[in-house]
Design a protein around this motif. Structure first.
Motif, mmCIF file in Angstrom:
data_model
loop_
_atom_site.group_PDB
_atom_site.id
_atom_site.type_symbol
_atom_site.label_atom_id
_atom_site.label_comp_id
_atom_site.label_asym_id
_atom_site.label_seq_id
_atom_site.Cartn_x
_atom_site.Cartn_y
_atom_site.Cartn_z
ATOM 1 N N LEU A 31 30.381 39.003 38.526
ATOM 2 C CA LEU A 31 30.288 40.181 37.677
ATOM 3 C C LEU A 31 30.476 39.752 36.227
ATOM 4 C CD1 LEU A 31 32.321 43.245 39.093
ATOM 5 C CD2 LEU A 31 30.006 43.286 38.192
ATOM 6 N N GLY A 32 30.155 40.654 35.302
ATOM 7 C CA GLY A 32 30.370 40.365 33.895
ATOM 8 C C GLY A 32 31.847 40.199 33.574
ATOM 9 N N GLU A 33 32.150 39.452 32.550
ATOM 10 C CA GLU A 33 33.532 39.192 32.144
ATOM 11 C C GLU A 33 34.261 40.502 31.868
ATOM 12 O OE1 GLU A 33 36.806 36.980 31.662
ATOM 13 O OE2 GLU A 33 34.840 36.147 32.135
ATOM 14 N N GLY A 34 35.448 40.640 32.471
ATOM 15 C CA GLY A 34 36.256 41.830 32.251
ATOM 16 C C GLY A 34 35.894 43.008 33.117
ATOM 17 N N GLN A 35 34.879 42.858 33.973
ATOM 18 C CA GLN A 35 34.474 43.949 34.852
ATOM 19 C C GLN A 35 35.033 43.739 36.253
ATOM 20 O OE1 GLN A 35 30.108 43.833 34.384
ATOM 21 N NE2 GLN A 35 30.278 45.782 33.330
ATOM 22 N N SER A 36 35.125 44.815 37.006
ATOM 23 C CA SER A 36 35.589 44.715 38.387
ATOM 24 C C SER A 36 35.129 45.927 39.180
ATOM 25 C CB SER A 36 37.118 44.615 38.444
ATOM 26 O OG SER A 36 37.706 45.791 37.894
ATOM 27 N N ARG A 62 39.944 45.853 52.611
ATOM 28 C CA ARG A 62 39.660 46.181 51.208
ATOM 29 C C ARG A 62 39.013 44.979 50.544
ATOM 30 N NH1 ARG A 62 42.721 50.284 48.480
ATOM 31 N NH2 ARG A 62 41.950 50.581 46.353
ATOM 32 N N VAL A 63 38.039 45.235 49.660
ATOM 33 C CA VAL A 63 37.358 44.157 48.944
ATOM 34 C C VAL A 63 37.335 44.499 47.462
ATOM 35 C CG1 VAL A 63 35.185 42.905 48.619
ATOM 36 C CG2 VAL A 63 35.901 43.573 50.930
ATOM 37 N N PHE A 64 37.826 43.573 46.655
ATOM 38 C CA PHE A 64 37.866 43.743 45.199
ATOM 39 C C PHE A 64 37.091 42.594 44.564
ATOM 40 C CE2 PHE A 64 39.944 42.649 41.130
ATOM 41 C CZ PHE A 64 39.795 43.845 40.443
ATOM 42 N N ILE A 65 36.042 42.916 43.796
ATOM 43 C CA ILE A 65 35.190 41.891 43.186
ATOM 44 C C ILE A 65 35.378 41.918 41.674
ATOM 45 C CG2 ILE A 65 32.823 41.056 42.893
ATOM 46 C CD1 ILE A 65 32.101 42.522 45.484
ATOM 47 N N ALA A 66 35.659 40.759 41.087
ATOM 48 C CA ALA A 66 35.789 40.636 39.640
ATOM 49 C C ALA A 66 34.841 39.543 39.146
ATOM 50 C CB ALA A 66 37.237 40.333 39.263
ATOM 51 N N SER A 67 35.036 39.103 37.910
ATOM 52 C CA SER A 67 34.060 38.213 37.275
ATOM 53 C C SER A 67 33.786 36.946 38.070
ATOM 54 C CB SER A 67 34.526 37.857 35.861
ATOM 55 O OG SER A 67 35.828 37.284 35.890
ATOM 56 N N ASN A 68 34.825 36.241 38.501
ATOM 57 C CA ASN A 68 34.601 34.986 39.239
ATOM 58 C C ASN A 68 35.480 34.869 40.481
ATOM 59 O OD1 ASN A 68 37.070 34.594 37.914
ATOM 60 N ND2 ASN A 68 36.763 32.380 37.842
ATOM 61 N N PRO A 106 26.235 47.785 39.546
ATOM 62 C CA PRO A 106 27.421 48.333 40.209
ATOM 63 C C PRO A 106 28.208 49.256 39.299
ATOM 64 C CG PRO A 106 27.839 46.090 39.501
ATOM 65 C CD PRO A 106 26.382 46.352 39.238
ATOM 66 N N ALA A 107 28.958 50.155 39.895
ATOM 67 C CA ALA A 107 29.797 51.078 39.130
ATOM 68 C C ALA A 107 31.089 50.362 38.750
ATOM 69 C CB ALA A 107 30.090 52.326 39.941
ATOM 70 N N ALA A 108 30.939 49.301 37.962
ATOM 71 C CA ALA A 108 32.095 48.479 37.585
ATOM 72 C C ALA A 108 32.933 49.169 36.527
ATOM 73 C CB ALA A 108 31.613 47.122 37.079
ATOM 74 N N THR A 109 34.213 48.853 36.516
ATOM 75 C CA THR A 109 35.111 49.409 35.517
ATOM 76 C C THR A 109 35.539 48.303 34.558
ATOM 77 O OG1 THR A 109 37.044 48.987 36.914
ATOM 78 C CG2 THR A 109 36.021 51.156 37.082
ATOM 79 N N SER A 110 35.707 48.685 33.305
ATOM 80 C CA SER A 110 36.228 47.779 32.280
ATOM 81 C C SER A 110 36.728 48.633 31.137
ATOM 82 C CB SER A 110 35.144 46.813 31.777
ATOM 83 O OG SER A 110 34.168 47.507 31.019
ATOM 84 N N ALA A 111 37.470 48.020 30.228
ATOM 85 C CA ALA A 111 37.991 48.779 29.094
ATOM 86 C C ALA A 111 36.850 49.350 28.255
ATOM 87 C CB ALA A 111 38.884 47.895 28.227
ATOM 88 N N ALA A 112 35.737 48.621 28.222
ATOM 89 C CA ALA A 112 34.599 49.057 27.413
ATOM 90 C C ALA A 112 33.966 50.331 27.952
ATOM 91 C CB ALA A 112 33.560 47.946 27.347
ATOM 92 N N THR A 113 34.163 50.611 29.249
ATOM 93 C CA THR A 113 33.538 51.783 29.853
ATOM 94 C C THR A 113 34.496 52.961 29.965
ATOM 95 O OG1 THR A 113 34.111 51.053 32.095
ATOM 96 C CG2 THR A 113 31.986 50.335 31.227
ATOM 97 N N THR A 114 35.725 52.793 29.461
ATOM 98 C CA THR A 114 36.697 53.879 29.517
ATOM 99 C C THR A 114 36.325 54.969 28.523
ATOM 100 O OG1 THR A 114 38.477 52.348 30.125
ATOM 101 C CG2 THR A 114 39.132 54.496 29.291
ATOM 102 N N GLU A 115 36.078 56.164 29.024
ATOM 103 C CA GLU A 115 35.729 57.287 28.175
ATOM 104 C C GLU A 115 36.876 58.283 28.154
ATOM 105 O OE1 GLU A 115 32.042 59.040 29.227
ATOM 106 O OE2 GLU A 115 30.891 57.177 29.009
ATOM 107 N N LEU A 116 37.312 58.630 26.949
ATOM 108 C CA LEU A 116 38.392 59.596 26.823
ATOM 109 C C LEU A 116 37.829 61.010 26.902
ATOM 110 C CD1 LEU A 116 40.396 57.986 23.873
ATOM 111 C CD2 LEU A 116 40.913 57.883 26.310
#
Length: 203
Positions: A31-36, A62-68, A106-116
């Protein structure tokens, strides 16, 4: 997906504070850096053939996928030394063969995608952004080292709600980490914060 067929894939297992989870680290990007992405069930993994294949192992819950890396949580009394070789072999073979990690984006989460929320007051929006920045810069790297992730969910009247994913979900030490570590940091750096609570974790 990155073409991994040109280089051999190495996979090594790394323990973390949750005895039911194991982190498998690759020399390749998933995945992209910082995404999960965190899949609590096989039904949730509709966009990841890779995760679906892992759920085919009857002990994977449970399966958790991150950058590497990918963190696998088990639901069996079997010990990791007997499970690691099978999982490591599968992950290495799957990625080396160029198997799809995700279908589409993928519906990955990261700080960049956090919407207030748009209905926040200017003060609460400012506090929320401070909390997000602290979580991203100081907390998430440490949590990721342990095979998990933390994301900001909301701030309301002094209470910060976060999501804990991957190995952090169901981890016996999650309560201590949340209260003694994360809550103390946020209260010290953002005086308006009174408490930190978690979703996505069985405490």
């Amino acid at each position: 997906m990155t073409d991994n067929t040109t280089k051999p894939i190495s996979v090594y297992a790394e323990a973390n504070p949750n005895p039911e989870s194991m982190k498998f680290v690759l020399n390749s990007s998933l995945l992209g850096e910082g995404q999960s992405v965190d899949y609590a069930t096989v039904e949730a993994a509709v966009d990841s053939p890779f995760a679906q294949e892992l759920f085919n192992f009857e002990y994977v819950s449970r399966v958790f996928i991150a950058s590497n890396f990918v963190t696998v949580t088990k639901n069996t009394a079997d010990q990791w030394p007997t499970l690691i070789p099978e999982l490591r072999t599968f992950i290495k073979s799957y990625v080396e063969a160029g198997g799809p990690i995700f279908i589409g984006t993928p519906a990955a989460t990261s700080a960049a995608t956090t919407e207030l929320p748009t209905n926040l007051s200017a003060e609460d929006a400012d506090i929320s952004q401070k909390v997000i920045d602290l979580l991203e810069n100081y907390v998430r790297p440490a949590v990721e080292q342990d095979g998990g992730n933390i994301t900001f969910k909301s701030y309301n009247e002094g209470i910060v709600t976060v999501n804990l994913q991957g190995s952090c979900s169901g981890c016996p030490s999650a309560t201590v980490t949340l209260k003694a570590g994360i809550e103390n940091l946020l209260k010290r750096m953002v005086p308006e914060v009174k408490e930190v609570v978690a979703e996505g974790v069985t405490l």
